[in-house]
Design an enzyme around this catalytic site. Structure first.
Site, PDB file in Angstrom:
ATOM      1  N   SER A  83       4.530   2.636   7.696  1.00 30.64           N
ATOM      2  CA  SER A  83       4.939   2.275   9.054  1.00 30.64           C
ATOM      3  C   SER A  83       6.350   2.738   9.367  1.00 30.64           C
ATOM      4  CB  SER A  83       4.869   0.758   9.241  1.00 30.64           C
ATOM      5  OG  SER A  83       5.867   0.107   8.461  1.00 30.64           O
ATOM      6  N   LYS A 124       5.180 -11.464   8.498  1.00 30.67           N
ATOM      7  CA  LYS A 124       6.303 -10.585   8.842  1.00 30.67           C
ATOM      8  C   LYS A 124       6.991 -11.058  10.122  1.00 30.67           C
ATOM      9  CE  LYS A 124       4.418  -6.368   6.731  1.00 30.67           C
ATOM     10  NZ  LYS A 124       3.896  -5.004   7.007  1.00 30.67           N
ATOM     11  N   THR A 182       9.198  -1.219   7.006  1.00 25.90           N
ATOM     12  CA  THR A 182       9.182  -2.204   5.928  1.00 25.90           C
ATOM     13  C   THR A 182      10.606  -2.642   5.606  1.00 25.90           C
ATOM     14  OG1 THR A 182       7.244  -1.072   5.033  1.00 25.90           O
ATOM     15  CG2 THR A 182       8.350  -2.672   3.598  1.00 25.90           C
ATOM     16  N   GLY A 207       0.795  -1.216   0.000  1.00 24.74           N
ATOM     17  CA  GLY A 207       0.000   0.000   0.000  1.00 24.74           C
ATOM     18  C   GLY A 207       0.825   1.262   0.000  1.00 24.74           C
ATOM     19  N   SER A 208       2.085   1.179   0.401  1.00 20.26           N
ATOM     20  CA  SER A 208       2.990   2.323   0.317  1.00 20.26           C
ATOM     21  C   SER A 208       3.604   2.422  -1.070  1.00 20.26           C
ATOM     22  CB  SER A 208       4.105   2.198   1.360  1.00 20.26           C
ATOM     23  OG  SER A 208       3.594   2.191   2.667  1.00 20.26           O
ATOM     24  N   SER A 256       7.302   4.382   3.059  1.00 23.59           N
ATOM     25  CA  SER A 256       6.860   3.311   3.962  1.00 23.59           C
ATOM     26  C   SER A 256       5.974   3.930   5.030  1.00 23.59           C
ATOM     27  CB  SER A 256       8.051   2.609   4.616  1.00 23.59           C
ATOM     28  OG  SER A 256       7.612   1.722   5.634  1.00 23.59           O
ATOM     29  N   GLU A 260      -6.605  -6.970  -0.285  1.00 20.51           N
ATOM     30  CA  GLU A 260      -6.483  -6.605   1.127  1.00 20.51           C
ATOM     31  C   GLU A 260      -7.815  -6.220   1.772  1.00 20.51           C
ATOM     32  OE1 GLU A 260      -2.803  -5.016   2.890  1.00 20.51           O
ATOM     33  OE2 GLU A 260      -2.577  -4.015   0.945  1.00 20.51           O
ATOM     34  N   HIS A 298      -2.172  -8.731 -26.676  1.00 25.40           N
ATOM     35  CA  HIS A 298      -1.118  -9.601 -27.187  1.00 25.40           C
ATOM     36  C   HIS A 298      -0.987 -10.882 -26.366  1.00 25.40           C
ATOM     37  CE1 HIS A 298       0.405  -6.527 -30.016  1.00 25.40           C
ATOM     38  NE2 HIS A 298      -0.069  -5.695 -29.092  1.00 25.40           N
ATOM     39  N   ARG A 303      -2.761   1.490   2.867  1.00 20.09           N
ATOM     40  CA  ARG A 303      -3.477   1.649   1.592  1.00 20.09           C
ATOM     41  C   ARG A 303      -4.517   2.752   1.651  1.00 20.09           C
ATOM     42  NH1 ARG A 303      -4.826  -2.754   4.375  1.00 20.09           N
ATOM     43  NH2 ARG A 303      -7.017  -3.333   4.724  1.00 20.09           N
TER      44      ARG A 303
END
Length: 304
Positions: A76, A300, A79, A35-36, A74, A196, A212, A122
């Site tokens: 937060s 994480k 990241t 989201g960043s 970022s 999300e 294509h 986000r």
């Protein structure tokens, strides 16, 4: 803050006036994830004066040097891929900047724009993107006012978006989003919002590239009725013709997504917000908490 209230802050976020002071440079690298990271993708389609590279990895391009404007994004500030990229950029002597609400990134002693905390990353797409846009594009006050106004209108009435979500939910269908320049990144943003917010898999691609490759499966794939196809309207008559002909020769109907606004700036943020509301309503219909990212947080922790 309730998630719907988070969405309603976008009309104010686009008025966020912070920017970086930059001198001469050869290229721009924007590092960010999820989201960043979408901030760099959106900006890269609005700006074409200098090369822009969006880095969504631990590493950075070899060309990064003292002539690079390097912007780490970022929400937060923690990241790990972005922090790794910043360290690499600093070693190469790049002009390093950051956009964050805090965390380790905010403590690295680099040129930083601090943005409000308390949102899902986000949901902070305006705060994360505007400093980059303000630095290199400088939208006019009229463009910003227009964007804020049409976003407020969408906050007040998003019945069309709720109806689309209802159609997707009723058929338990997989969303497929087709964009076109300058909204290829926004088609991808929709894909990630479905992931999300509504916790469903989704697919995105764009004209004319998809002609294509996607054209054959659009005609011949199995289980096609399990997909819900959407295509952004385009001002480019060549793209409009491609959309029309693709539907005819493949027997596949796309839900047309209209785009409001006169400036590219306003149109981009309007289209972003349309996707926000479709995915919010789908989450609500599914009984899903759009703010829940527990699986991502668990991942994480396990890899830390």
């Amino acid at each position: 803050m309730e998630f719907r209230d988070e969405l309603k802050t976008l009309k104010d976020q686009v008025k966020f006036g912070e920017f970086f002071k930059v001198d001469s440079f050869s290229n721009i690298v924007i590092a960010g994830m999820g989201g960043s990271g979408i901030a760099g993708r959106i900006f890269s389609e609005m700006y074409s004066d200098k090369p822009v590279f969006v880095s969504d990895d631990y590493s950075i391009p070899n060309f990064v040097d003292e002539n690079t404007e390097f912007i780490a994004v970022s929400y937060s500030g923690n990241t790990e891929e972005t922090l790794s990229a910043v360290e690499a950029a600093m070693k190469k002597g790049a002009k390093v900047h950051a956009i964050t609400s805090g965390g380790k990134l905010g403590e690295m002693g680099i040129d930083t724009i601090k943005i409000p905390s308390g949102l899902q990353p986000r949901s902070a797409v305006g705060y994360l993107t505007m400093p980059i846009i303000n630095t290199f594009i400088k939208p006019s006050p009229d463009d910003v006012d227009e964007a804020s106004r049409i976003l407020a209108d969408l906050d007040a009435n998003n019945t069309v978006q709720e109806n689309i979500a209802t159609e997707i939910f009723a058929g338990r269908r997989i969303p497929v989003i087709y964009g076109a320049s300058p909204f290829r990144s926004i088609a991808y943003r929709w894909k990630t919002q479905f992931n999300e917010n509504a916790k469903v898999l989704a697919y995105s691609s764009y004209f004319s590239e998809l002609n294509h490759n996607d054209t054959m499966p659009l005609r011949d794939t199995y289980r096609k009725d399990e997909f819900y196809f959407m295509a952004f309207d385009s001002e480019d008559e060549r793209i409009r013709k491609r959309i029309e002909v693709t539907q005819k020769i493949t027997g596949t109907q796309f839900k047309k997504i209209d785009v409001r606004g006169t400036s590219l700036f306003a149109r981009s943020f309007y289209l972003i917000h349309v996707g926000d509301y479709i995915t919010y309503h789908l989450a609500r219909l599914r009984g899903i908490d759009p703010q829940d990212v527990s699986a991502i947080e668990d991942l994480k922790k396990r890899i830390a």
